[in-house]
Design an enzyme around this catalytic site. Structure first.
Site, PDB file in Angstrom:
ATOM      1  N   ASP A 196       0.832  -1.208   0.000  1.00 23.85           N
ATOM      2  CA  ASP A 196       0.000   0.000   0.000  1.00 23.85           C
ATOM      3  C   ASP A 196       0.869   1.260   0.000  1.00 23.85           C
ATOM      4  OD1 ASP A 196      -2.388   1.354  -0.055  1.00 23.85           O
ATOM      5  OD2 ASP A 196      -2.770   1.185   2.096  1.00 23.85           O
ATOM      6  N   ASN A 207     -11.056  -2.552  -5.377  1.00 29.37           N
ATOM      7  CA  ASN A 207     -10.257  -1.618  -6.195  1.00 29.37           C
ATOM      8  C   ASN A 207     -10.885  -1.344  -7.571  1.00 29.37           C
ATOM      9  OD1 ASN A 207      -7.067  -2.805  -4.878  1.00 29.37           O
ATOM     10  ND2 ASN A 207      -8.243  -1.007  -4.261  1.00 29.37           N
TER      11      ASN A 207
HETATM   12  C1  IPE Z   1      -5.545  -2.722  -0.080  1.00 32.68           C
HETATM   13  O1  IPE Z   1      -5.203  -1.397  -0.288  1.00 32.68           O
HETATM   14  C2  IPE Z   1      -5.550  -3.456  -1.379  1.00 32.68           C
HETATM   15  C3  IPE Z   1      -4.242  -3.650  -1.978  1.00 32.68           C
HETATM   16  C4  IPE Z   1      -3.097  -3.328  -1.469  1.00 32.68           C
HETATM   17  C5  IPE Z   1      -4.275  -4.285  -3.273  1.00 32.68           C
HETATM   18  P1  IPE Z   1      -6.302  -0.252  -0.474  1.00 32.68           P
HETATM   19  O2  IPE Z   1      -5.553   1.008  -0.642  1.00 32.68           O
HETATM   20  O3  IPE Z   1      -7.245  -0.634  -1.539  1.00 32.68           O
HETATM   21  O4  IPE Z   1      -7.070  -0.321   0.911  1.00 32.68           O
HETATM   22  P2  IPE Z   1      -7.865   0.777   1.727  1.00 32.68           P
HETATM   23  O5  IPE Z   1      -8.851   1.381   0.778  1.00 32.68           O
HETATM   24  O6  IPE Z   1      -6.866   1.773   2.208  1.00 32.68           O
HETATM   25  O7  IPE Z   1      -8.482   0.030   2.869  1.00 32.68           O
HETATM   26  C1  IPE Z   2      -1.568   0.184  -3.344  1.00 30.48           C
HETATM   27  O1  IPE Z   2      -1.374   1.541  -3.423  1.00 30.48           O
HETATM   28  C2  IPE Z   2      -1.815  -0.446  -4.684  1.00 30.48           C
HETATM   29  C3  IPE Z   2      -3.207  -0.824  -4.944  1.00 30.48           C
HETATM   30  C4  IPE Z   2      -4.179  -0.824  -4.069  1.00 30.48           C
HETATM   31  C5  IPE Z   2      -3.532  -1.232  -6.299  1.00 30.48           C
HETATM   32  P1  IPE Z   2      -2.582   2.567  -3.427  1.00 30.48           P
HETATM   33  O2  IPE Z   2      -2.947   2.860  -4.840  1.00 30.48           O
HETATM   34  O3  IPE Z   2      -3.689   2.098  -2.569  1.00 30.48           O
HETATM   35  O4  IPE Z   2      -1.885   3.838  -2.783  1.00 30.48           O
HETATM   36  P2  IPE Z   2      -2.504   4.854  -1.724  1.00 30.48           P
HETATM   37  O5  IPE Z   2      -3.038   4.033  -0.594  1.00 30.48           O
HETATM   38  O6  IPE Z   2      -3.576   5.602  -2.439  1.00 30.48           O
HETATM   39  O7  IPE Z   2      -1.359   5.714  -1.325  1.00 30.48           O
HETATM   40 MG    MG Z   3      -4.151   2.347  -0.600  1.00 29.02          MG
END
Ligand code: IPE
Ligand code: IPE
Ligand code: MG
Length: 228
Positions: free
Chosen positions: A9, A57
């Site tokens: 993340d 997502n």
């Molecule tokens: C969790 O991250 C999913 C992945 C790392 C693929 P998100 O960024 O989607 O989760 P939330 O929305 O912060 O809970």
């Molecule tokens: C994790 O990074 C990757 C996926 C969930 C695909 P994020 O895209 O959630 O990054 P933040 O949480 O917005 O920084």
């Molecule tokens: Mg995220």
């Protein structure tokens, strides 16, 4: 440690902090995956599970989702040789049927090409813990209805055999980057006795020192599984 699972993340925040589009954060995150695969190899970890894309997502803007799918396929193309060189089996966990055809085909081809290797890289794509558990319940119900199994035979063990990858042991450690203290629907069943480790480091910045720190923290944990 046999099985390490990571909630990757912070790609978006990493990009934002640099005034870059979110897709650049995902690209940089792909490079971290490459590095971490090497760290796991050196550390002798047999299973590495990476949360790459959740069922939730899909709610993101189409442009970001499209960029992620394209990145995934180009990552695979760049990494296939390494998977063979280090004898790593790629497995996909999740609703593969939700992915665009070009991504699904590329993934399935590499899955087949690497299926004889012992070490495993498990990519969670269109994955949701609740979705996985509901799918297992449905399959069990179907088998009961067909008379293949008796209702009385259903227990934790039999249930677990109907999850996506029943042969993979539960994760020993779940690492989450970017400081968020939640599972976000990751491995809900399998995580019941996993050790949790959250680091504020954003996924694109996650390096050898951060990896070593996570493993060192894990080594100090006392796992009691409810005993004393
Ligand atoms: C969790 O991250 C999913 C992945 C790392 C693929 P998100 O960024 O989607 O989760 P939330 O929305 O912060 O809970
Ligand atoms: C994790 O990074 C990757 C996926 C969930 C695909 P994020 O895209 O959630 O990054 P933040 O949480 O917005 O920084
Ligand atoms: Mg995220």
């Amino acid at each position: 440690m046999e099985h390490l699972a990571i909630i990757m993340d912070g790609n978006g925040r990493w990009a934002k902090a640099r005034g870059l589009p979110r897709s650049e954060g995902h690209r940089a995150g792909g490079e971290t995956v490459r590095r971490v695969l090497g760290f796991c190899q050196t550390a002798g970890i047999k299973y590495l599970t990476l949360y790459a894309f959740s069922v939730e997502n899909w709610k993101r803007p189409k442009a970001e989702v499209d960029a992620l799918m394209t990145l995934l396929v180009s990552y695979l193309a760049g990494e296939e040789e390494m998977l063979h060189k280090h004898q790593v089996r790629l497995r996909i966990m999740g609703r593969l049927e939700d992915l665009p055809e070009f991504a699904r085909e590329a993934l399935q081809r590499v899955e087949r090409a690497t299926e004889t290797y012992e070490r495993q890289l498990i990519l969670c794509l269109s994955y949701g813990g609740r979705t996985e558990i509901a799918a297992a319940a449905k399959r069990l119900a179907e088998r009961v209805a067909k008379g293949e199994i008796a209702l009385e035979a259903i227990d934790e063990q039999l249930f677990a055999q109907h999850l996506y990858l029943p042969d993979v042991p539960d994760p020993d450690l779940i690492v989450r980057t970017s400081g968020e203290m939640r599972l976000s629907n990751f491995l809900l069943w399998q995580a019941s006795y996993a050790e949790l480790y959250v680091t504020p480091v954003l996924w694109p910045d996650f390096d050898q020192a951060d990896f070593d720190a996570a493993l060192a923290a894990f080594e100090k944990r006392e796992r009691r599984y409810g005993g004393c």
